[in-house]
Design a protein around this motif. Structure first.
Motif, short mmCIF file in Angstrom:
data_model
loop_
_atom_site.label_atom_id
_atom_site.label_comp_id
_atom_site.label_asym_id
_atom_site.label_seq_id
_atom_site.Cartn_x
_atom_site.Cartn_y
_atom_site.Cartn_z
N PHE A 83 -10.39 53.80 -0.63
CA PHE A 83 -10.04 53.83 0.80
C PHE A 83 -10.49 55.09 1.53
O PHE A 83 -10.36 55.17 2.74
N GLY A 84 -10.94 56.09 0.78
CA GLY A 84 -11.32 57.35 1.41
C GLY A 84 -10.14 58.27 1.64
O GLY A 84 -10.31 59.36 2.19
N GLN A 85 -8.96 57.86 1.23
CA GLN A 85 -7.76 58.69 1.38
C GLN A 85 -6.71 58.20 0.39
O GLN A 85 -6.74 57.05 -0.04
N PRO A 86 -5.78 59.06 0.00
CA PRO A 86 -4.72 58.62 -0.91
C PRO A 86 -3.75 57.68 -0.21
O PRO A 86 -3.54 57.78 1.01
N VAL A 87 -3.19 56.75 -0.96
CA VAL A 87 -2.19 55.83 -0.42
C VAL A 87 -1.08 55.66 -1.45
O VAL A 87 -1.25 55.98 -2.63
N ASN A 88 0.04 55.16 -1.00
CA ASN A 88 1.13 54.78 -1.89
C ASN A 88 1.10 53.26 -2.01
O ASN A 88 1.14 52.56 -0.99
N THR A 89 1.02 52.76 -3.23
CA THR A 89 0.92 51.32 -3.45
C THR A 89 2.23 50.77 -3.97
O THR A 89 2.81 51.32 -4.91
N THR A 90 2.72 49.71 -3.34
CA THR A 90 3.92 49.02 -3.82
C THR A 90 3.60 47.55 -4.05
O THR A 90 2.63 47.02 -3.48
#
Length: 204
Positions: A47-54
């Motif tokens: 995505f080009g950036q960190p994310v939090n996945t649930t």
């Protein structure tokens, strides 16, 4: 210099930022010996950036674990995920079909022990197998380079449950495998249905 663990508290994060503003020459370092850096870097690749996945295991009819022991206490959110996953395996008046769990792993795990189908593979073979599965789902980054009889039926089953499947990658797997899992979830139409993304929980 300040050394802390990863900060997810908005209050403590705001206090640290106020402190750094008052002490402009100060540096803030966050470190944890057991971390989720591979998952974070995999998200950045995707995505080009960190994310939090649930995840919503109560809505997933098919689950593919790529060396991810999501039913173990070491996995973030395992208590909720375990409850949702097991509830989806109970046959009731409203739930007529039990979910199915596929596990491809390099080391035996709690999750692999209760899987409907599990395969233990060599760490050196894992990336090629994951790429072959991804190719079967139509995900970018995949490539059919491994000829194993179980891969084609697995990919076909996931394809038949678009929007009702979930693919997870384990923290021990390199960032590329995490990025591949994100690509597979996107190709299978799971995003916004069984897989959700939010801003990172960490303050920095």
């Amino acid at each position: 210099r300040f050394l802390t663990e990863s900060i997810i508290s908005p209050t403590l994060g705001a206090q640290m930022k106020e402190l750094l503003a008052a002490l402009p020459q100060a540096k803030w370092h966050q470190y944890e010996p057991a971390n989720r850096d591979n998952a974070r870097r995999g998200a950045e690749m995707a995505f080009g950036q960190p994310v939090n996945t649930t995840y919503r295991f109560d809505l997933a009819q098919r689950v593919l674990s790529l060396d991810c022991d999501f039913l173990a206490p070491t996995f973030p959110g395992y208590l909720r995920y375990s409850r949702e996953f097991i509830a989806r395996r109970r046959i009731t008046e409203t739930n007529r079909e039990m979910n199915r769990l596929f596990v491809v792993e390099t080391t035996p795990s709690n999750t692999g022990a209760i899987a409907d189908h599990s395969w233990e593979v060599k760490p050196s073979e894992f990336e090629a197998i994951a790429k072959t599965i991804a190719a079967g789902t139509g995900a970018p980054g995949g490539g059919a380079s491994v000829n194993l009889a179980w891969i084609e039926p697995l990919a076909r089953d996931l394809q038949q449950h678009k929007g009702a499947s979930t693919v997870l990658a384990g923290d021990a797997q390199p960032p590329f495998i995490h990025a591949l899992a994100h690509a597979m979830n996107d190709a299978l139409g799971n995003v916004g249905k069984t897989v959700f993304y939010t801003d990172p929980l960490e303050v920095e």
